[in-house]
Design a protein around this motif. Sequence first.
Motif, PDB file in Angstrom:
ATOM      1  N   LYS A 167      14.885  -4.248  -1.564  1.00 31.18           N
ATOM      2  CA  LYS A 167      14.010  -3.453  -2.433  1.00 31.18           C
ATOM      3  C   LYS A 167      14.072  -1.963  -2.081  1.00 31.18           C
ATOM      4  O   LYS A 167      14.580  -1.576  -1.025  1.00 31.18           O
ATOM      5  CB  LYS A 167      12.570  -3.948  -2.341  1.00 31.18           C
ATOM      6  CG  LYS A 167      12.405  -5.447  -2.583  1.00 31.18           C
ATOM      7  CD  LYS A 167      12.869  -5.863  -3.956  1.00 31.18           C
ATOM      8  CE  LYS A 167      12.636  -7.355  -4.194  1.00 31.18           C
ATOM      9  NZ  LYS A 167      13.153  -7.817  -5.511  1.00 31.18           N
ATOM     10  N   GLU A 168      13.505  -1.138  -2.954  1.00 35.99           N
ATOM     11  CA  GLU A 168      13.579   0.315  -2.777  1.00 35.99           C
ATOM     12  C   GLU A 168      12.709   0.829  -1.643  1.00 35.99           C
ATOM     13  O   GLU A 168      13.041   1.822  -0.991  1.00 35.99           O
ATOM     14  CB  GLU A 168      13.167   1.038  -4.065  1.00 35.99           C
ATOM     15  CG  GLU A 168      13.993   0.672  -5.281  1.00 35.99           C
ATOM     16  CD  GLU A 168      13.324  -0.375  -6.152  1.00 35.99           C
ATOM     17  OE1 GLU A 168      13.106  -0.085  -7.344  1.00 35.99           O
ATOM     18  OE2 GLU A 168      13.015  -1.464  -5.629  1.00 35.99           O
ATOM     19  N   LEU A 169      11.587   0.154  -1.388  1.00 33.01           N
ATOM     20  CA  LEU A 169      10.662   0.597  -0.360  1.00 33.01           C
ATOM     21  C   LEU A 169      10.578  -0.442   0.750  1.00 33.01           C
ATOM     22  O   LEU A 169      10.669  -1.646   0.498  1.00 33.01           O
ATOM     23  CB  LEU A 169       9.261   0.831  -0.938  1.00 33.01           C
ATOM     24  CG  LEU A 169       9.134   1.873  -2.049  1.00 33.01           C
ATOM     25  CD1 LEU A 169       7.685   1.993  -2.486  1.00 33.01           C
ATOM     26  CD2 LEU A 169       9.670   3.224  -1.602  1.00 33.01           C
ATOM     27  N   LEU A 170      10.389   0.049   1.971  1.00 34.21           N
ATOM     28  CA  LEU A 170      10.191  -0.818   3.130  1.00 34.21           C
ATOM     29  C   LEU A 170       8.738  -0.728   3.569  1.00 34.21           C
ATOM     30  O   LEU A 170       8.232   0.380   3.794  1.00 34.21           O
ATOM     31  CB  LEU A 170      11.096  -0.393   4.284  1.00 34.21           C
ATOM     32  CG  LEU A 170      12.604  -0.348   4.022  1.00 34.21           C
ATOM     33  CD1 LEU A 170      13.325   0.274   5.211  1.00 34.21           C
ATOM     34  CD2 LEU A 170      13.145  -1.746   3.735  1.00 34.21           C
ATOM     35  N   ALA A 171       8.086  -1.863   3.692  1.00 34.23           N
ATOM     36  CA  ALA A 171       6.729  -1.908   4.242  1.00 34.23           C
ATOM     37  C   ALA A 171       6.829  -2.532   5.628  1.00 34.23           C
ATOM     38  O   ALA A 171       6.999  -3.744   5.764  1.00 34.23           O
ATOM     39  CB  ALA A 171       5.806  -2.734   3.348  1.00 34.23           C
ATOM     40  N   CYS A 172       6.761  -1.705   6.655  1.00 28.81           N
ATOM     41  CA  CYS A 172       6.912  -2.179   8.032  1.00 28.81           C
ATOM     42  C   CYS A 172       5.533  -2.428   8.619  1.00 28.81           C
ATOM     43  O   CYS A 172       4.719  -1.502   8.727  1.00 28.81           O
ATOM     44  CB  CYS A 172       7.673  -1.152   8.856  1.00 28.81           C
ATOM     45  SG  CYS A 172       9.327  -0.804   8.194  1.00 28.81           S
ATOM     46  N   ILE A 173       5.270  -3.680   9.004  1.00 40.81           N
ATOM     47  CA  ILE A 173       3.930  -4.048   9.453  1.00 40.81           C
ATOM     48  C   ILE A 173       4.011  -4.903  10.711  1.00 40.81           C
ATOM     49  O   ILE A 173       5.081  -5.398  11.073  1.00 40.81           O
ATOM     50  CB  ILE A 173       3.163  -4.819   8.355  1.00 40.81           C
ATOM     51  CG1 ILE A 173       3.775  -6.215   8.169  1.00 40.81           C
ATOM     52  CG2 ILE A 173       3.159  -4.067   7.033  1.00 40.81           C
ATOM     53  CD1 ILE A 173       2.937  -7.151   7.351  1.00 40.81           C
ATOM     54  N   ASP A 174       2.869  -5.064  11.367  1.00 39.27           N
ATOM     55  CA  ASP A 174       2.746  -6.063  12.427  1.00 39.27           C
ATOM     56  C   ASP A 174       2.364  -7.380  11.768  1.00 39.27           C
ATOM     57  O   ASP A 174       1.465  -7.420  10.913  1.00 39.27           O
ATOM     58  CB  ASP A 174       1.666  -5.658  13.430  1.00 39.27           C
ATOM     59  CG  ASP A 174       2.112  -4.502  14.309  1.00 39.27           C
ATOM     60  OD1 ASP A 174       3.322  -4.222  14.353  1.00 39.27           O
ATOM     61  OD2 ASP A 174       1.240  -3.866  14.935  1.00 39.27           O
ATOM     62  N   VAL A 175       3.023  -8.457  12.166  1.00 40.92           N
ATOM     63  CA  VAL A 175       2.840  -9.725  11.468  1.00 40.92           C
ATOM     64  C   VAL A 175       1.417 -10.253  11.583  1.00 40.92           C
ATOM     65  O   VAL A 175       0.954 -11.016  10.725  1.00 40.92           O
ATOM     66  CB  VAL A 175       3.854 -10.772  11.995  1.00 40.92           C
ATOM     67  CG1 VAL A 175       3.480 -11.224  13.397  1.00 40.92           C
ATOM     68  CG2 VAL A 175       3.972 -11.957  11.046  1.00 40.92           C
ATOM     69  N   ASP A 176       0.686  -9.859  12.620  1.00 42.90           N
ATOM     70  CA  ASP A 176      -0.666 -10.370  12.804  1.00 42.90           C
ATOM     71  C   ASP A 176      -1.727  -9.506  12.127  1.00 42.90           C
ATOM     72  O   ASP A 176      -2.919  -9.784  12.247  1.00 42.90           O
ATOM     73  CB  ASP A 176      -0.981 -10.496  14.293  1.00 42.90           C
ATOM     74  CG  ASP A 176      -0.902  -9.166  15.014  1.00 42.90           C
ATOM     75  OD1 ASP A 176      -0.061  -8.339  14.615  1.00 42.90           O
ATOM     76  OD2 ASP A 176      -1.662  -8.954  15.969  1.00 42.90           O
TER      77      ASP A 176
END
Length: 473
Positions: free
Chosen positions: A153-162
Motif C-alpha cells: 500500500k501507499e502508506l505504512l502504519a508502523c505500530i506496536d502489536v500490543d
Amino acid sequence: MIFLFLSFSVILVYLFLMILSALEMRDHRRRNRFSDYGDIITSPMAPGVSILAPAYNEGQTIVQNVKSLLSLHYGKFEVIIINDGSKDDTLAKLIAAFELEVTDFAYYEEIIANPVRGIYKSKNRSYNRLIVIDKENGGKADALNAGINVSSKELLACIDVDCILSHESLTRMVRPFMEETNRKVIAVGGVIGIANNCDVQDGTVTKYRIPTTLLGRFQVIEYCRAFLMGRMAWTRVNGLMLISGAFGFFNRELVIEVGGYFPKTVGEDMELVVRMRRYMEERNIPYKVGFVPDPLCWTEVPENEEILSRQRNRWIRGTIETLQLHRVIRFNPNYNFMGMLSYPYWNVFEKMAPVLELMGLIYTLILIIIGDFSAFYFIALFIVLYLLSLLVSSFSILYEQISYNNYKDRKDLNKLILTILLEPLFIHPKIVYWGLGGHWDFIKGKGGWGQMIRTGFKKSEDKKNMEPNNLNL
C-alpha cells in the motif's frame, strides 16, 4: 551567569511552545468540528494503508491483538505481522487461529533485512487482509524493514502489536496525507494514550481511569505535555523531528528511497524521521511532517522504577545516537528550520538536559563551599522554575480536558493535580538520574533494548484477571 541565562531560556522556550500548541489545537478543532470521516472510508482517492506490527514472544495476547487490527474501519488496508524470531508459541497460535499456510510469496528485498523463513496467508477468506512474516530475530527496526518489503500500500502504519487502536485511527491518520496540496506529507504522528487501569473490551478502551501508582500518573501528565503541547507546537512550525514508534504513518515510497529503518540504533523512530526530512531538505522539495492530536492509540506504560529507568535510558541513548548521526544539520542554514531551531532544541533541551542539570547542581555546591552562595537568589530561581513546571503541566491537562475530556472522574483529576505538585520534587530527579545513566551507557557503547514486563490490560468483563505479559524489547 550562564545557568541563570539557561534557566530563563527554559522559561521562554516553554512559554513559546505553550502558545504555539494552543494555536494549533484551536485550529485543529475548528477544522474537524464538522468533519465526516466516513467519506474517507468510501473515497476512491483514499490511500491504502499497510499496518506493520513486529511481534516477539507475544503468544499470550497475539491472537486478540491481530483480531483487533483486522476490525479497524477502513476500506483499503492490510495487516502485516512480523514474527521476529519469537521463542514462544506466537507463530503457532497465529497459524491455528487464522488458518495460515505458507505461500509462494514473491519476496523482493528492497531494504536489507534478516532472512525470512516463511510468509503465511490464511485459507479463510475472512482473513484475506492478514499477512504473517516469520523471520530470524533482528530487532524491531529489522522486523519493520522486512514488513516494508512485503507491504503493497501507499502508506505504512508502523505500530506496536500490543497497542490498542481506535476504530477510526486509520481514517483520521490518512486525512493529513489527503488534505495537503502544496507540500508532500512524508509522515504523520498521533497521540499515545495510557491504558493502565483502563477498561478494555473488544480492542477498545471503554472506561478511562488514571493509573493507580504515582509513576503511572506522572506518565499521564508527561504524555499530555509531550503530545498535546510539545508536538502540537512543533507541528505548527513544521519542525517535528520525532514520531512515536508505537503509532506512526509514513509515505512508503520515501521510506524505501531513504533506505528504511536503521537497525543499529535504539532510536529508530526518530532517526527515520530526521533522515526523511534531510532527504527532502537536500532536494528542496516542499514537505510536511503532520500530527493528529486525537486519542487514537493506547499503550501500557511501566509503573516499576527498574523498568521505567531502562526505558528512559534507552530513550536518551536513541536521542544521542540520532543527533550524532545527523550532526551535519546542526546550525546549518541549508536545512532551514530543522537545522536552525529543531536540532538545537533537541540537542540542548532533550539530549543535554540531564547533563546541564547536573552541572547546575555541582556549580551550586561549589558556590556553597567557597562561600559565594546567595540563598535568596537560589530560592527565588527555584520557585520560578517550580511554578513554571506547574504551569506547563497544568495547561497540558487543561488541553486534554477541553479537547477530549477522557478523565471525567473528579477524583482522577484531583490525583493528577497532586501528581503535578509532586513531580518536580520527587520524580524529576529520578528522570535526570536515569538520563545521566543513558549518557554514561552511550559513552561505554552499550546497546540493546532490555526487557520490559507488562501486566496486561484490564478487561471490562473481568477487571480482576490480569495475566503477566513478558515483552522482550
